[in-house]
Design a protein around this motif. Structure first.
Motif, PDB file in Angstrom:
ATOM      1  N   HIS A  52     -21.366  11.438  71.388  1.00  0.00           N
ATOM      2  CA  HIS A  52     -22.299  10.598  70.632  1.00  0.00           C
ATOM      3  C   HIS A  52     -23.744  10.872  71.052  1.00  0.00           C
ATOM      4  N   ARG A  55     -24.896  14.097  69.610  1.00  0.00           N
ATOM      5  CA  ARG A  55     -25.192  14.007  68.172  1.00  0.00           C
ATOM      6  C   ARG A  55     -26.481  13.223  67.940  1.00  0.00           C
ATOM      7  N   LYS A 153     -27.178  11.731  61.173  1.00  0.00           N
ATOM      8  CA  LYS A 153     -26.910  10.288  61.218  1.00  0.00           C
ATOM      9  C   LYS A 153     -28.244   9.552  61.288  1.00  0.00           C
ATOM     10  N   TYR A 157     -28.909   4.747  55.488  1.00  0.00           N
ATOM     11  CA  TYR A 157     -27.499   4.647  55.099  1.00  0.00           C
ATOM     12  C   TYR A 157     -27.298   3.737  53.898  1.00  0.00           C
ATOM     13  N   GLU A 186     -16.779  13.793  52.816  1.00  0.00           N
ATOM     14  CA  GLU A 186     -16.497  12.848  53.904  1.00  0.00           C
ATOM     15  C   GLU A 186     -16.498  11.447  53.315  1.00  0.00           C
ATOM     16  N   GLY A 187     -16.117  10.450  54.108  1.00  0.00           N
ATOM     17  CA  GLY A 187     -16.268   9.065  53.689  1.00  0.00           C
ATOM     18  C   GLY A 187     -17.690   8.612  53.985  1.00  0.00           C
ATOM     19  N   PRO A 188     -18.097   7.444  53.461  1.00  0.00           N
ATOM     20  CA  PRO A 188     -19.449   6.951  53.756  1.00  0.00           C
ATOM     21  C   PRO A 188     -19.658   6.675  55.243  1.00  0.00           C
ATOM     22  N   THR A 189     -18.561   6.363  55.950  1.00  0.00           N
ATOM     23  CA  THR A 189     -18.673   6.148  57.406  1.00  0.00           C
ATOM     24  C   THR A 189     -17.501   6.801  58.135  1.00  0.00           C
ATOM     25  N   SER A 190     -16.983   7.888  57.590  1.00  0.00           N
ATOM     26  CA  SER A 190     -15.812   8.501  58.233  1.00  0.00           C
ATOM     27  C   SER A 190     -15.692   9.977  57.866  1.00  0.00           C
ATOM     28  N   THR A 191     -14.875  10.660  58.646  1.00  0.00           N
ATOM     29  CA  THR A 191     -14.537  12.066  58.407  1.00  0.00           C
ATOM     30  C   THR A 191     -13.171  12.113  57.718  1.00  0.00           C
ATOM     31  N   LEU A 210     -21.343  14.979  58.285  1.00  0.00           N
ATOM     32  CA  LEU A 210     -21.621  14.678  59.691  1.00  0.00           C
ATOM     33  C   LEU A 210     -20.441  15.167  60.533  1.00  0.00           C
ATOM     34  N   THR A 213     -17.240  12.683  65.783  1.00  0.00           N
ATOM     35  CA  THR A 213     -16.808  12.691  67.191  1.00  0.00           C
ATOM     36  C   THR A 213     -15.324  12.336  67.290  1.00  0.00           C
ATOM     37  N   THR A 214     -14.863  11.433  66.432  1.00  0.00           N
ATOM     38  CA  THR A 214     -13.448  11.031  66.489  1.00  0.00           C
ATOM     39  C   THR A 214     -12.564  12.175  66.009  1.00  0.00           C
ATOM     40  N   THR A 248     -11.246   9.263  59.722  1.00  0.00           N
ATOM     41  CA  THR A 248     -11.440   9.020  61.158  1.00  0.00           C
ATOM     42  C   THR A 248     -12.896   8.653  61.430  1.00  0.00           C
ATOM     43  N   SER A 249     -13.067   7.734  62.335  1.00  0.00           N
ATOM     44  CA  SER A 249     -14.396   7.399  62.861  1.00  0.00           C
ATOM     45  C   SER A 249     -14.158   6.519  64.078  1.00  0.00           C
ATOM     46  N   ALA A 250     -15.247   6.203  64.774  1.00  0.00           N
ATOM     47  CA  ALA A 250     -15.119   5.298  65.920  1.00  0.00           C
ATOM     48  C   ALA A 250     -14.456   4.000  65.459  1.00  0.00           C
TER      49      ALA A 250
HETATM   50  N1  PLP Z   1     -19.226  10.773  58.534  1.00  0.00           N
HETATM   51  C1  PLP Z   1     -20.128   9.787  58.346  1.00  0.00           C
HETATM   52  C2  PLP Z   1     -21.019   9.860  57.144  1.00  0.00           C
HETATM   53  C3  PLP Z   1     -20.229   8.723  59.243  1.00  0.00           C
HETATM   54  O1  PLP Z   1     -21.146   7.763  59.052  1.00  0.00           O
HETATM   55  C4  PLP Z   1     -19.340   8.671  60.346  1.00  0.00           C
HETATM   56  C5  PLP Z   1     -19.407   7.572  61.314  1.00  0.00           C
HETATM   57  O2  PLP Z   1     -19.999   6.544  61.069  1.00  0.00           O
HETATM   58  C6  PLP Z   1     -18.408   9.686  60.507  1.00  0.00           C
HETATM   59  C7  PLP Z   1     -18.381  10.734  59.590  1.00  0.00           C
HETATM   60  C8  PLP Z   1     -17.437   9.666  61.663  1.00  0.00           C
HETATM   61  O3  PLP Z   1     -18.104   9.846  62.876  1.00  0.00           O
HETATM   62  P1  PLP Z   1     -17.512   9.341  64.250  1.00  0.00           P
HETATM   63  O4  PLP Z   1     -16.122   9.858  64.351  1.00  0.00           O
HETATM   64  O5  PLP Z   1     -18.404   9.941  65.247  1.00  0.00           O
HETATM   65  O6  PLP Z   1     -17.555   7.845  64.239  1.00  0.00           O
END
Ligand code: PLP
Length: 292
Positions: A52, A55, A153, A157, A186-191, A210, A213-214, A248-250
């Motif tokens: 993190h 990044r 990041k 957002y 990707e998702g809006p907050t995930s991979t 992005l 990390t997860t 996947t995401s945190a």
């Molecule tokens: N892609 C985007 C656009 C994100 O906002 C996030 C996390 O918020 C991720 C991927 C996944 O990242 P991480 O696994 O580091 O949480």
């Protein structure tokens, strides 16, 4: 601390989250000009903190912000972890804005923590219905137009949040962005991670996503357990043919997609549980507890 919010500063102190910290005029507020990271803290372990912080530094460089001081951020995270004192998982967001000076000489930085929401925890268990949404930008632009900040990041957002609200209004739980040619982003907050046979795949960062990390942590654990892992373009058809599609995401950890655009996907609950266990194996402390 009885509050369910927490505010930590870079000098390693905690501050009262009810007291205003950011000034009107801060360019993070005015323009979304800044960077952030969300770190999952569980059993007092800030997961993947090195990744993190790396990044955060990469995002800061791409916005022309001064390099974040890793020692100061570690101090800040340590204060947050020590000050949490609750059994719930902590979602700790590290924020650095351009502050009040356009040249970046007066940045604003803090870490703000809240419990992972019950809904997020529930969706980890049930899986999600996702809708694919066009992001509308040719992935070829990424190299040509770094000012678009794809794969960075940044605090801007609002589009990602609007996409999430949009799918929820349609009765779905999450979104998967696609390029105009249908390539999965990707998702809006995930991979997005796709499993097929003994292969796990995710979209390359060169397409403007992005780097997760997860996802990287999951791939490291999976590779050690004998999976092949690949970073290569994924088509919409690949999602429907897959043994499993995961976000996947945190916060998501490994959340399966059970339905895509109204079509039920192959049942991947056992695979999701397996991948979640692989991810958890990186945090030995956690092995005796449930994955959610
Ligand atoms: N892609 C985007 C656009 C994100 O906002 C996030 C996390 O918020 C991720 C991927 C996944 O990242 P991480 O696994 O580091 O949480």
């Amino acid at each position: 601390m009885t509050d369910d919010r927490l505010l930590a500063l870079l000098d390693g102190t905690l501050a009262d989250p009810a007291v205003p910290l950011v000034r009107a005029g801060d360019l993070g507020l005015m323009r979304g000009d800044g960077v952030f990271e969300t770190v999952l803290v569980e059993h007092a372990v800030p997961r993947e903190l090195d990744a993190h912080l790396d990044r955060l530094a990469r995002s800061a460089a791409l916005l022309g912000l001064p390099p974040p001081d890793p020692a100061a951020w570690r101090r800040c995270v340590a204060a947050a972890v020590a000050g949490w004192g609750r059994p719930d998982e902590l979602s700790l967001t590290l924020v650095c804005t351009r502050g009040t000076a356009p040249d970046g000489t007066a940045t604003t930085a803090f870490a703000y923590g809240i419990p992972v929401s019950p809904r997020r925890r529930q969706l980890r268990r049930t899986g999600v219905a996702a809708l694919s949404l066009e992001r509308g930008l040719d992935p070829g632009l990424v190299g040509r137009a770094p000012w678009l900040l794809h794969g960075v990041k940044s605090l801007s957002y609002a589009v990602n949040m609007a996409a999430t609200r949009y799918v929820e209004e349609q009765g779905a739980d999450d979104a998967i962005f696609t390029a105009p040619d249908g390539t999965v982003l990707e998702g809006p907050t995930s991979t997005v991670v796709v499993a097929h046979g003994d292969v796990l795949r995710t979209t390359p960062a060169s397409l403007g996503v992005l780097p997760g990390t997860t996802q990287a942590a999951l791939f490291a654990a999976a590779e050690a357990a004998g999976w092949q892992v690949r970073t290569e373009p994924i088509s919409a058809a690949d999602l429907h043919a897959a043994d499993g599609v995961f976000l996947t995401s945190a916060g998501h950890k490994v959340t399966r997609v059970h339905t895509l655009d109204g079509t039920r996907l192959r049942d991947s609950s056992a695979l999701a549980a397996h991948l979640a266990r692989l991810l958890e194996s990186r945090y030995p402390n956690r092995a005796v507890h449930s994955c959610n």
